[in-house]
Design a protein around this motif. Sequence first.
Motif, PDB file in Angstrom:
ATOM      1  N   GLY A 457       0.824  -1.203   0.000  1.00  0.00           N
ATOM      2  CA  GLY A 457       0.000   0.000   0.000  1.00  0.00           C
ATOM      3  C   GLY A 457       0.856   1.250   0.000  1.00  0.00           C
ATOM      4  N   TYR A 481       4.891   3.768  -3.055  1.00  0.00           N
ATOM      5  CA  TYR A 481       3.916   2.674  -3.050  1.00  0.00           C
ATOM      6  C   TYR A 481       4.659   1.350  -2.905  1.00  0.00           C
ATOM      7  CZ  TYR A 481      -0.007  -0.327  -4.272  1.00  0.00           C
ATOM      8  OH  TYR A 481      -0.999  -1.279  -4.245  1.00  0.00           O
ATOM      9  N   GLN A 499     -14.572   0.360  -7.979  1.00  0.00           N
ATOM     10  CA  GLN A 499     -14.447   0.502  -6.537  1.00  0.00           C
ATOM     11  C   GLN A 499     -14.861  -0.806  -5.873  1.00  0.00           C
ATOM     12  OE1 GLN A 499     -13.210   2.944  -4.834  1.00  0.00           O
ATOM     13  NE2 GLN A 499     -13.054   4.555  -6.389  1.00  0.00           N
ATOM     14  N   ASP A 504      -7.259  -0.530  -5.537  1.00  0.00           N
ATOM     15  CA  ASP A 504      -6.156  -0.074  -4.705  1.00  0.00           C
ATOM     16  C   ASP A 504      -4.822  -0.669  -5.134  1.00  0.00           C
ATOM     17  OD1 ASP A 504      -7.888   1.446  -3.244  1.00  0.00           O
ATOM     18  OD2 ASP A 504      -8.141  -0.032  -1.645  1.00  0.00           O
TER      19      ASP A 504
END
Length: 778
Positions: A457, A481, A499, A504
């Motif tokens: 992440g 990242y 989404q 992500d």
Amino acid sequence: MVKKAILLFTSLACFAGGAKAQTRCITDEVYAKMKAQDPAIAKYEAELKAQIDARLKGMDLSRFKTTAGFAFEDTVTYHIPIVFHIIHDYGIEYITDDAVYKAVDEINALYRKASADAAGIVYPYNGNIPGTNIQYNHNTHIQFHLATIDPNGNPTHGITRRRDFTSLSAGEHTKFDIWAPQSYLNVWVMRSFDAANSGTSGGQVLAYAIKPAGAAASPWSDGVLASVAAQGGNVNFNNTIAHELGHSLNLDHTFGNTNNPGDCGDDGVDDTPPTKGHLTTGCTATTLSDTVCSRGYATTYSPVEAKNLFDITTSNPIVINYPDTVNTQNVMDYSHCSSQMFTYLQGVWMRAALTSTIADRNNLIDSTNLVKTGVMTPNGTLAARPDLKPIADFSVSISNNNGLNFTCKSAVGQLVKFTERSWNDTLTADPQWYFSNAATDPNPTGDAVSTKFDSAGWVTVKLVVKSNVGSDTLVNSDRVYIADENATNPEGYFGEFNQGGDLDEYPTFNYFKNFTRWEVVNNAGFYDNTSMSYKQFDARTGVPAIFTGTPRGDWDDFYTPAFDLTALGNGNQYLTFFTAGAFRTQNINYMNDTLDVSYSTDCGRTWIRLKNLTRAEIGNNGVQLNDWTPGGMWNWQAQNILIPTTVRTSNRVFFRFRYRPGVDMGLIGSGNNFYLDRIHISNWTTDVSELQSQKNGVVLAPNPTNGSTSIIIKDAKNTSANITVTDVTGKVVYRTQANLTGTISRVEIPASYISVKGMYMVEVVTGSIKQTQKLVVY
């Protein structure tokens, strides 16, 4: 004033030794282009010349002097507010505040005849102008001061910093953060010039400035632009900035305004003889004694001029027999000979420009403006530099990763180095760092720290810096990242950017925090309303288009999750996706947007290009002049990229999509918005993948083609197919009968049968079913 009597050698003699392998500045070229594009500049130029001529004749135009006087008595110092904008990408151009302070000190010493080099000026310029008591090397009584109040009324050191792609491709579009030019003289320093500018003079460009008449016509363009890289990291190498400030105050090069230093020319200033300029010769005896461009060089002055300029009282005109030897050590020459001086009359010219209303130069030195910009206190004394707290900043680097901020978790990832880049004050304590999901010390100290990260992440970085004035804290969550190295099985996988899905795991990097960028949109998609879009149509108004619409040199990335290509087995493998795009120009030469698709098998240490999409592969929807969005599936085209055999055995492959927006001749963006959707990896091209979901069907791939193409036929019932290819006239150019083996079969149409560019019709008959497809050959 009677114009100079000059004896010039022939043009052939003037060209001798005039090689143009390198240049110092391109002020002349930039100014010539501006004049060609804007007739108002010629009007301003004539007005400025008239005002300077009046000043030289003894007419005191300045409303800022306490007493009127002759030019030779004009010793009131003109103070000019100045601001340095550091346009950077944390490279050599990220000069320190102290380097700026030092440069301003050097410039001021030169302008007041106090530089360390002044003692090295050679004859005849180390003496007086013939027949006068005035020295050639003269104190101009002009001084530059870093502003201490910014346009919003806040305290400042007269230095700004902005990370921007234009640091590597600088030009007029770099000047987006200009401070009001009627109040501040703006200087931008960056790494290197745009290739279009660098090519103007056939050599390396150091800097350029906008002369007053050009600034009057285009105030947003006013100021100096200088390359730090071309100066070896020194912001004022060989008085480069001092030279450009001379242009800002209406001085030409000593050899004239054509920027041809090998040609004889004249700058219009009487005490600088005509010269051919000395580009890279340095302080050689030949250079210092050159008289190629002048013989019997003299100027006649009226009694009024003689008194005003030289304090000579006479009832008859006087003749000053200036030296024929050129002023090689002049700041406005190209000799690289330790530029050491301005002449007396150059100073008079610059001071005359500063009393002119052209480009509001007179407002720069106005007492009210000096108080407003923090150069002077209300009681008329020079203001001290304020003591301000630091501004926290840092840069990121990953070894062997081209400076990009993408790597994997601790097991296979790389050390990420964070370097403190704070400015505005000297730190009095070690910087304090805090990292989310760090594998090492969560609270390290020091100017540079390196760490790995345990979880995937975005990394949140917190930097705290302190000085004697106070502290500053920077929190950032979009610079680094950390990818999950556990790979996804691509079979049946489609990247739809929805989404709640794997969105992500597709990090987007807008490195320079500007308008052109990747973003997920919810109003366009191949199957649904979501896709990844490269936004580049800038609809903002109220500022020059070159600021809002100039993306030359910009680039932005997004990355995919890791994929395990071994899961697809042997045979061909394709990276497939759909795109929709358009251009804003009809000129094919300016359709230069590119999409660079690359892959990495080592968590971003190295990237290898798969394909660079251009022109029709980008702008399949032609020319769209408005803020464009795809209206339906008909706006999309399939992209199929064959993955090399050597990569197909990798169980951890990342893909990177790097978009570089293009520009037209005027440097305005030539592309419109670009959309990308449905990323997929399979043993088939996109068209064939779509075919797999059908009961029966025919697909041509590739289509369009510039060689052969294949007919892919899905038919589980029949064992043969009759194929006929006709051109636009209906003439049969190819016919064959093919055996069908398995559910999906492939039949090639050889390139030799479709070698003529144009449209063809391909008819396929299986059993009682006839299907026809259009084939485009380009």
